[in-house]
Design a protein around this motif. Structure first.
Motif, mmCIF file in Angstrom:
data_model
loop_
_atom_site.group_PDB
_atom_site.id
_atom_site.type_symbol
_atom_site.label_atom_id
_atom_site.label_comp_id
_atom_site.label_asym_id
_atom_site.label_seq_id
_atom_site.Cartn_x
_atom_site.Cartn_y
_atom_site.Cartn_z
ATOM 1 N N GLN A 21 74.278 7.348 56.008
ATOM 2 C CA GLN A 21 73.188 7.221 55.048
ATOM 3 C C GLN A 21 72.401 5.931 55.251
ATOM 4 O OE1 GLN A 21 74.288 7.015 51.014
ATOM 5 N NE2 GLN A 21 72.412 7.953 50.294
ATOM 6 N N VAL A 24 70.057 6.358 58.032
ATOM 7 C CA VAL A 24 68.908 7.187 57.644
ATOM 8 C C VAL A 24 67.878 6.343 56.908
ATOM 9 C CG1 VAL A 24 68.164 9.047 56.099
ATOM 10 C CG2 VAL A 24 70.128 9.379 57.589
ATOM 11 N N PHE A 25 68.362 5.561 55.944
ATOM 12 C CA PHE A 25 67.422 4.785 55.142
ATOM 13 C C PHE A 25 66.772 3.674 55.944
ATOM 14 C CE2 PHE A 25 69.133 6.864 51.407
ATOM 15 C CZ PHE A 25 67.956 7.053 50.718
ATOM 16 N N VAL A 28 65.381 5.969 59.849
ATOM 17 C CA VAL A 28 64.613 7.218 59.828
ATOM 18 C C VAL A 28 63.428 7.163 58.855
ATOM 19 C CG1 VAL A 28 64.728 9.709 59.441
ATOM 20 C CG2 VAL A 28 66.634 8.532 60.519
ATOM 21 N N MET A 29 63.672 6.654 57.640
ATOM 22 C CA MET A 29 62.596 6.657 56.629
ATOM 23 C C MET A 29 61.360 5.880 57.091
ATOM 24 S SD MET A 29 63.495 8.368 53.790
ATOM 25 C CE MET A 29 63.119 7.623 52.229
ATOM 26 N N VAL A 32 59.535 7.709 59.966
ATOM 27 C CA VAL A 32 58.759 8.861 59.495
ATOM 28 C C VAL A 32 57.462 8.373 58.832
ATOM 29 C CG1 VAL A 32 58.749 10.785 57.862
ATOM 30 C CG2 VAL A 32 60.784 10.321 59.214
ATOM 31 N N ALA A 33 57.580 7.341 57.998
ATOM 32 C CA ALA A 33 56.397 6.812 57.311
ATOM 33 C C ALA A 33 55.366 6.332 58.335
ATOM 34 C CB ALA A 33 56.797 5.674 56.377
ATOM 35 N N MET A 60 54.845 -1.284 57.383
ATOM 36 C CA MET A 60 56.074 -0.554 57.044
ATOM 37 C C MET A 60 57.316 -1.363 57.436
ATOM 38 S SD MET A 60 55.321 2.113 55.403
ATOM 39 C CE MET A 60 53.740 1.627 54.751
ATOM 40 N N PHE A 64 59.782 -1.782 54.341
ATOM 41 C CA PHE A 64 61.154 -1.273 54.436
ATOM 42 C C PHE A 64 62.135 -2.381 54.790
ATOM 43 C CE2 PHE A 64 58.869 2.739 54.612
ATOM 44 C CZ PHE A 64 59.681 3.554 53.845
ATOM 45 N N TYR A 74 74.571 -2.657 47.870
ATOM 46 C CA TYR A 74 75.428 -1.484 47.748
ATOM 47 C C TYR A 74 76.786 -1.744 48.390
ATOM 48 C CZ TYR A 74 76.301 3.412 46.876
ATOM 49 O OH TYR A 74 76.810 4.577 46.382
ATOM 50 N N SER A 169 63.672 -1.383 44.755
ATOM 51 C CA SER A 169 62.522 -0.506 45.017
ATOM 52 C C SER A 169 61.260 -1.087 44.393
ATOM 53 C CB SER A 169 62.765 0.882 44.443
ATOM 54 O OG SER A 169 63.888 1.444 45.028
ATOM 55 N N PHE B 24 61.303 4.311 36.840
ATOM 56 C CA PHE B 24 61.332 4.617 38.270
ATOM 57 C C PHE B 24 60.348 5.731 38.600
ATOM 58 C CE2 PHE B 24 63.543 5.852 42.208
ATOM 59 C CZ PHE B 24 63.659 4.585 42.758
ATOM 60 N N LEU B 28 56.944 3.126 39.824
ATOM 61 C CA LEU B 28 56.948 3.030 41.287
ATOM 62 C C LEU B 28 55.785 3.802 41.928
ATOM 63 C CD1 LEU B 28 58.828 1.475 43.098
ATOM 64 C CD2 LEU B 28 60.116 3.560 43.497
ATOM 65 N N GLN B 162 75.728 11.404 47.520
ATOM 66 C CA GLN B 162 75.074 10.683 48.612
ATOM 67 C C GLN B 162 74.377 11.637 49.559
ATOM 68 O OE1 GLN B 162 77.247 7.847 50.816
ATOM 69 N NE2 GLN B 162 77.678 6.550 49.077
ATOM 70 N N SER B 166 70.358 11.563 50.125
ATOM 71 C CA SER B 166 69.744 11.337 51.449
ATOM 72 C C SER B 166 68.822 12.500 51.791
ATOM 73 C CB SER B 166 70.784 11.262 52.560
ATOM 74 O OG SER B 166 71.712 10.319 52.286
ATOM 75 N N ILE B 173 59.877 12.543 52.091
ATOM 76 C CA ILE B 173 58.920 11.788 52.905
ATOM 77 C C ILE B 173 58.472 12.595 54.131
ATOM 78 C CG2 ILE B 173 60.631 10.429 54.200
ATOM 79 C CD1 ILE B 173 58.577 8.065 53.786
ATOM 80 N N VAL B 174 59.391 13.360 54.741
ATOM 81 C CA VAL B 174 59.008 14.148 55.920
ATOM 82 C C VAL B 174 58.018 15.248 55.523
ATOM 83 C CG1 VAL B 174 59.837 15.766 57.670
ATOM 84 C CG2 VAL B 174 61.128 13.701 57.216
ATOM 85 N N LEU B 182 50.214 11.659 53.187
ATOM 86 C CA LEU B 182 50.040 10.272 53.627
ATOM 87 C C LEU B 182 48.736 10.131 54.416
ATOM 88 C CD1 LEU B 182 53.763 9.573 54.598
ATOM 89 C CD2 LEU B 182 52.586 8.953 52.503
#
Lengths: 251, 252
Positions: A21, A24-25, A28-29, A32-33, A60, A64, A74, A169, B24, B28, B162, B166, B173-174, B182
């Motif tokens: 995870q 990914v954060f 990947v995020m 992609v953005a 970005m 990020f 975390y 965030s 949130f 946001l 989780q 994810s 976003i994808v 976007l």
């Protein structure tokens, strides 16, 4: 102290390598953005050949980049959830090695994230790159350290991981937005432009843009590094002062 | 139906207490929308005086609107974790009524979110609003229902919170990117434009955009709303079928 830090570090690295995870954060995020925003912007500076991607990649990487604070936080909150934090408290481990060992892998991860995003931008999205990679590396390390310091600060002051994640965030988007990670500061209202300098994100994103568009070297980005490092120092000191290893926290 | 409404009322009470969730879901996207509206290029076609806000507001309404699926997922996983899902299962209420009751408040929240974003965009960011309010209301409701159904499916196919979270974030976003939330879909590669049509995000975005810049009314956005509801129906049926079997072996 070094031995203790190394022990915590090894343990954290092992945990991190199993955590899909986080990957990914962190990778990947933003990737992609970047891919989907690349054609949505105008060039941030009047430089020959510059396009929207020259705003999106540094932007970005900055936006990020600061969310690494969430991953650091975390990692600590999880120890509370697992009950392993209490076990750690019973060992002779001092607070500083514990914090350093926890934080170090994320500085590396945050730095790699910035480098990877710029590499993808340069190789696949026609991003300019007129400066030196060394300048990018030192700036990325400073930025990642600041993000991690913010994470430690939030761990120190937040009683729950939910609160911390919400704050990360909000801070990332608010300070990133004001700092110019979502839109060049020159396109924002004058009032916002004026306060942009008070965010670490401003110095980071402008530094990255100097490197890719302004032929900047390590010496050229030194002022940016100093400004960002000052924020990191403040975050670390406040985190150190506010941190109570005996505080009860919930995952 | 009465049972579902009773569950909804209870769930809504819990959500109102969750200030963090509300902050949130509203704060946001508003922040992101403000900054993106300064930076993004205006959408092509439509009106000549289109601006960055005309792209950023519908875009963020889609991106963050579908992120509500994550909150739906957390809400359902919490029910499993508290044991309250299992307790309700021993009563006479059916799975579909129970699910409907639990996710309905999120659909409302997602709808309100879209309306708030467009209102702020029009009043404070110079976004055009040439269509009609009922058209936006119908589109926002259809999108809200779809995001609730998406959240249910993600819970139905994920073993842990989780995993669900994810998937929800990555999907949001994808698919928002592919749909043109976007960068306008016209500026994306041809193959992406083809794929865009199978995402609910695309139909939501085109609906909002046509209201904002093309002056669309109810009749013009009806096909988009129906398309969204069709996708929601399919997702809902899949989720109910899967959750009817063994939903409680999931961990928080």
């Amino acid at each position: 102290m070094l031995l203790q830090t190394k022990a915590v570090l090894g343990h954290k690295l092992r945990l991190l390598s199993m955590d899909l995870q986080v990957a990914v954060f962190i990778i990947v995020m933003p990737l992609v953005a970047i891919v989907f925003l690349a054609d949505g912007y105008a060039a941030p500076r009047a430089v020959a050949g510059a396009t929207g991607v020259d705003q999106v990649v540094p932007g970005m990487a900055t936006l990020f980049g600061f969310t690494i604070a969430d991953s650091v936080g975390y990692a600590v909150f999880r120890e509370h959830g697992w009950g392993t934090w209490n076990r750690l408290r019973t060992t002779p481990l001092a607070t500083w090695p514990l914090m350093l060992g926890t934080a170090a892998p994320f500085v590396v991860l945050g730095t790699l994230q910035v480098l990877l995003l710029h590499a993808v931008g340069y190789l696949f999205l026609d991003m300019q790159f007129t400066g030196t990679w060394a300048a990018l590396v030192v700036l990325a390390i400073t930025a990642a350290t600041t993000g991690v310091a913010l994470g430690l600060l939030l761990v120190a002051i937040c009683p729950s991981s939910e609160q911390m994640a919400g704050l990360v965030s909000l801070l990332a988007v608010l300070l990133g937005g004001i700092g110019g990670a979502l839109a060049p500061t020159g396109r924002m209202p004058a009032a916002l432009e004026a306060v942009a300098h008070l965010t670490p994100q401003f110095w980071v994103v402008e530094g990255y843009k100097d490197v890719i568009l302004g032929e900047s070297t390590v010496v050229d980005v030194l002022p940016n590094m100093v400004a960002v490092a000052a924020f990191a120092a403040i975050f670390f000191v406040v985190a150190g002062l506010a941190f109570d290893r005996n505080a009860e926290k919930s995952l | 139906m009465r049972a579902a409404l009773e569950i909804t009322r209870h769930k809504a009470r819990l959500m109102v207490d969750d200030v963090q969730l509300i902050a949130f879901l509203v704060l946001l996207p508003v922040l992101a929308m403000v900054f993106f509206s300064y930076g993004l290029l205006p959408p092509p076609g439509g009106r000549v005086d289109a601006n960055g806000a005309d792209q950023a507001v519908p875009g963020m309404a889609v991106l963050f609107g579908f992120l509500v699926a994550d909150s739906v997922g957390h809400g359902l996983f919490r029910e499993f974790g508290w044991g309250t899902w299992q307790r309700l299962r021993t009563g006479p209420v059916g799975v579909s009524a129970q699910l409907f009751g639990l996710v309905a408040p999120y659909a409302v929240l997602a709808t309100v979110q879209v309306l708030v974003l467009h209102a702020i965009g029009a009043l404070a960011l110079g976004m055009h609003f040439s269509g009609t309010v009922p058209a936006l209301l119908v589109m926002a409701t259809a999108a809200g229902i779809t995001t609730a159904a998406l959240g249910m499916v993600l819970v139905a196919i994920s073993r842990t919170t989780q995993q669900m979270s994810s998937s929800a974030n990555t999907l949001a976003i994808v698919l928002a990117g592919i749909s043109g939330a976007l960068t306008p879909v016209e500026r994306l590669p041809g193959w992406v434009q083809g794929v865009a049509h199978v995402t609910p995000h695309y139909w939501a975005l085109q609906g909002y955009r046509s209201i904002v810049i093309d002056g669309a009314g109810l009749a013009q956005v009806a096909p988009n709303a129906l398309c969204l509801l069709g996708i929601a129906a399919v997702l809902g049926v899949v989720a109910i079928a899967r959750l009817r079997r063994r939903p409680t072996d999931r961990s928080l």
